[in-house]
Design an enzyme around this catalytic site. Sequence first.
Site, mmCIF file in Angstrom:
data_model
loop_
_atom_site.group_PDB
_atom_site.id
_atom_site.type_symbol
_atom_site.label_atom_id
_atom_site.label_comp_id
_atom_site.label_asym_id
_atom_site.label_seq_id
_atom_site.Cartn_x
_atom_site.Cartn_y
_atom_site.Cartn_z
ATOM 1 N N ALA A 64 21.856 -10.236 9.949
ATOM 2 C CA ALA A 64 21.936 -9.066 10.830
ATOM 3 C C ALA A 64 21.537 -9.494 12.235
ATOM 4 C CB ALA A 64 21.002 -7.976 10.309
ATOM 5 N N GLY A 107 21.494 -11.224 5.911
ATOM 6 C CA GLY A 107 22.627 -10.373 5.551
ATOM 7 C C GLY A 107 23.893 -11.160 5.260
ATOM 8 N N GLU A 110 23.601 -12.033 1.773
ATOM 9 C CA GLU A 110 23.737 -10.789 0.988
ATOM 10 C C GLU A 110 25.194 -10.321 0.906
ATOM 11 O OE1 GLU A 110 20.524 -9.042 3.345
ATOM 12 O OE2 GLU A 110 19.625 -8.431 1.442
ATOM 13 N N GLU A 130 14.426 -13.440 6.244
ATOM 14 C CA GLU A 130 13.904 -12.211 6.857
ATOM 15 C C GLU A 130 12.382 -12.240 6.981
ATOM 16 O OE1 GLU A 130 16.199 -12.314 4.460
ATOM 17 O OE2 GLU A 130 17.800 -10.870 4.865
HETATM 18 C C1 HXC Z 1 21.335 -12.434 16.762
HETATM 19 C C2 HXC Z 1 21.802 -14.660 16.609
HETATM 20 C C3 HXC Z 1 21.476 -14.663 15.235
HETATM 21 C C4 HXC Z 1 21.075 -13.421 14.636
HETATM 22 C C5 HXC Z 1 22.060 -16.649 15.794
HETATM 23 N N1 HXC Z 1 22.150 -15.903 16.901
HETATM 24 N N2 HXC Z 1 21.655 -15.912 14.755
HETATM 25 N N3 HXC Z 1 21.733 -13.551 17.350
HETATM 26 N N4 HXC Z 1 21.001 -12.348 15.445
HETATM 27 N N5 HXC Z 1 20.800 -13.302 13.335
HETATM 28 C C6 HXC Z 1 22.560 -16.342 18.238
HETATM 29 C C7 HXC Z 1 21.459 -17.121 18.934
HETATM 30 O O1 HXC Z 1 20.527 -16.243 19.543
HETATM 31 C C8 HXC Z 1 22.266 -17.897 19.959
HETATM 32 O O2 HXC Z 1 22.617 -17.029 21.004
HETATM 33 C C9 HXC Z 1 23.548 -18.222 19.196
HETATM 34 O O3 HXC Z 1 23.636 -17.261 18.131
HETATM 35 C C10 HXC Z 1 23.515 -19.612 18.564
HETATM 36 O O4 HXC Z 1 22.361 -19.690 17.763
HETATM 37 P P1 HXC Z 1 21.311 -20.919 17.879
HETATM 38 O O5 HXC Z 1 20.023 -20.415 17.318
HETATM 39 O O6 HXC Z 1 21.287 -21.465 19.251
HETATM 40 O O7 HXC Z 1 21.995 -21.988 16.899
HETATM 41 P P2 HXC Z 1 21.276 -23.132 16.060
HETATM 42 O O8 HXC Z 1 20.210 -23.797 16.858
HETATM 43 O O9 HXC Z 1 22.390 -23.955 15.489
HETATM 44 O O10 HXC Z 1 20.510 -22.366 14.866
HETATM 45 C C11 HXC Z 1 21.275 -21.670 13.901
HETATM 46 C C12 HXC Z 1 20.354 -20.767 13.020
HETATM 47 C C13 HXC Z 1 19.519 -19.847 13.967
HETATM 48 C C14 HXC Z 1 19.424 -21.621 12.186
HETATM 49 C C15 HXC Z 1 21.272 -19.967 12.122
HETATM 50 O O11 HXC Z 1 20.397 -19.219 14.923
HETATM 51 C C16 HXC Z 1 18.769 -18.772 13.231
HETATM 52 O O12 HXC Z 1 17.722 -19.023 12.632
HETATM 53 N N6 HXC Z 1 19.271 -17.527 13.282
HETATM 54 C C17 HXC Z 1 18.600 -16.373 12.683
HETATM 55 C C18 HXC Z 1 18.796 -16.380 11.184
HETATM 56 C C19 HXC Z 1 18.064 -15.211 10.539
HETATM 57 O O13 HXC Z 1 16.831 -15.077 10.627
HETATM 58 N N7 HXC Z 1 18.816 -14.321 9.826
HETATM 59 C C20 HXC Z 1 18.283 -13.144 9.186
HETATM 60 C C21 HXC Z 1 18.382 -11.915 10.060
HETATM 61 S S1 HXC Z 1 17.668 -10.488 9.307
HETATM 62 P P3 HXC Z 1 22.425 -17.469 22.545
HETATM 63 O O14 HXC Z 1 22.806 -16.229 23.303
HETATM 64 O O15 HXC Z 1 21.018 -17.881 22.705
HETATM 65 O O16 HXC Z 1 23.404 -18.615 22.703
HETATM 66 C C22 HXC Z 1 18.841 -9.920 8.252
HETATM 67 C C23 HXC Z 1 18.491 -8.637 7.540
HETATM 68 C C24 HXC Z 1 19.669 -8.063 6.832
HETATM 69 O O17 HXC Z 1 19.864 -10.487 8.072
HETATM 70 C C25 HXC Z 1 19.385 -6.659 6.353
HETATM 71 C C26 HXC Z 1 20.370 -5.662 6.874
HETATM 72 C C27 HXC Z 1 20.253 -4.305 6.238
#
Ligand code: HXC
Length: 262
Positions: A64, A107, A110, A130
């Site tokens: 998400a 997500g 999921e 998360e």
């Molecule tokens: C918003 C995101 C994002 C996310 C990546 N980006 N994941 N933006 N939400 N979940 C954006 C980054 O901010 C960045 O934008 C660009 O995508 C590239 O990401 P990087 O981090 O620079 O890439 P990298 O170094 O290769 O790392 C990849 C990664 C990391 C390991 C996947 O991005 C990461 O940890 N992302 C978050 C993963 C996460 O925690 N997911 C769970 C979310 S909670 P900019 O603008 O800086 O270039 C969830 C709850 C679901 O999913 C429930 C719903 C009901």
Amino acid sequence: MITLTRTGAQENVALVTLNRPNALNALCRQLMQELSETLLKIEYDESYRVIVLTGNEKAFAAGADIKEMAKLEFKDVFQNDFFTNWDTLSHITKPVIAAVNGFALGGGTELALMCDIVYAGENAVFGQPEISIGTIPGLGGTQRWPRFTNKSIAMELCLAGDKISAQDAKEVGLVSKIFTVQQLIPEAVLLADRIAKNSPLIVKTVKARLCRGSSINAAYETSLSQGLQTEKHLFQSTFATNDRLEGMTAFAEKRAPKWTNQ
Ligand code: HXC
């Protein structure tokens, strides 16, 4: 943010691509709204038989959209039900194959868990991170992981936020096959073609909610005895269809069946 392409040998496979590459296909409200609308359009269009859901080579979906969620308060997610329609995928009655290259986190994992079959590219990474941003899975992760695997693995993923490889995901039972990054989508479409050759009515009986029951999905949603009852009932009900008669007759006559979806 969503691309729908018609593909497959019979042009009856819907290839649905998450297309927000700058944010690693992070699932924002607009993307999920478009995904829900696209899936419902496919669901009600009889010319589509099977769905392949994919992202790009770097990311299926990195979860998400954290930047969008960061601004939300309890009233937004509870009273305004921010995540309405996010589970449309789990209500689709046509078979859905996830073709996962790259990151499938939170997500993203999921969504894959909601699909019927998961194929992975060798660079795929799954996980429920998360916990590391102070929340928990909200699209079924805490419920589906224990059913796919076991309590220990589900706890490890959700409590530590560990990421797992395509190979690990295959070993724990989420992924059925692994391919090279380039071969992933062609292989998923070939699988879709093999499914699409069968009677849509009987395919639906295996997968979907006929009489509010289901066959394979019942295995995840009911007790064993209730699941066995559902399977027996649905097995018997196939004998009320022409496609069951045609399938068995064609086998005996050594010819290909002609499905009428009745
Ligand atoms: C918003 C995101 C994002 C996310 C990546 N980006 N994941 N933006 N939400 N979940 C954006 C980054 O901010 C960045 O934008 C660009 O995508 C590239 O990401 P990087 O981090 O620079 O890439 P990298 O170094 O290769 O790392 C990849 C990664 C990391 C390991 C996947 O991005 C990461 O940890 N992302 C978050 C993963 C996460 O925690 N997911 C769970 C979310 S909670 P900019 O603008 O800086 O270039 C969830 C709850 C679901 O999913 C429930 C719903 C009901």
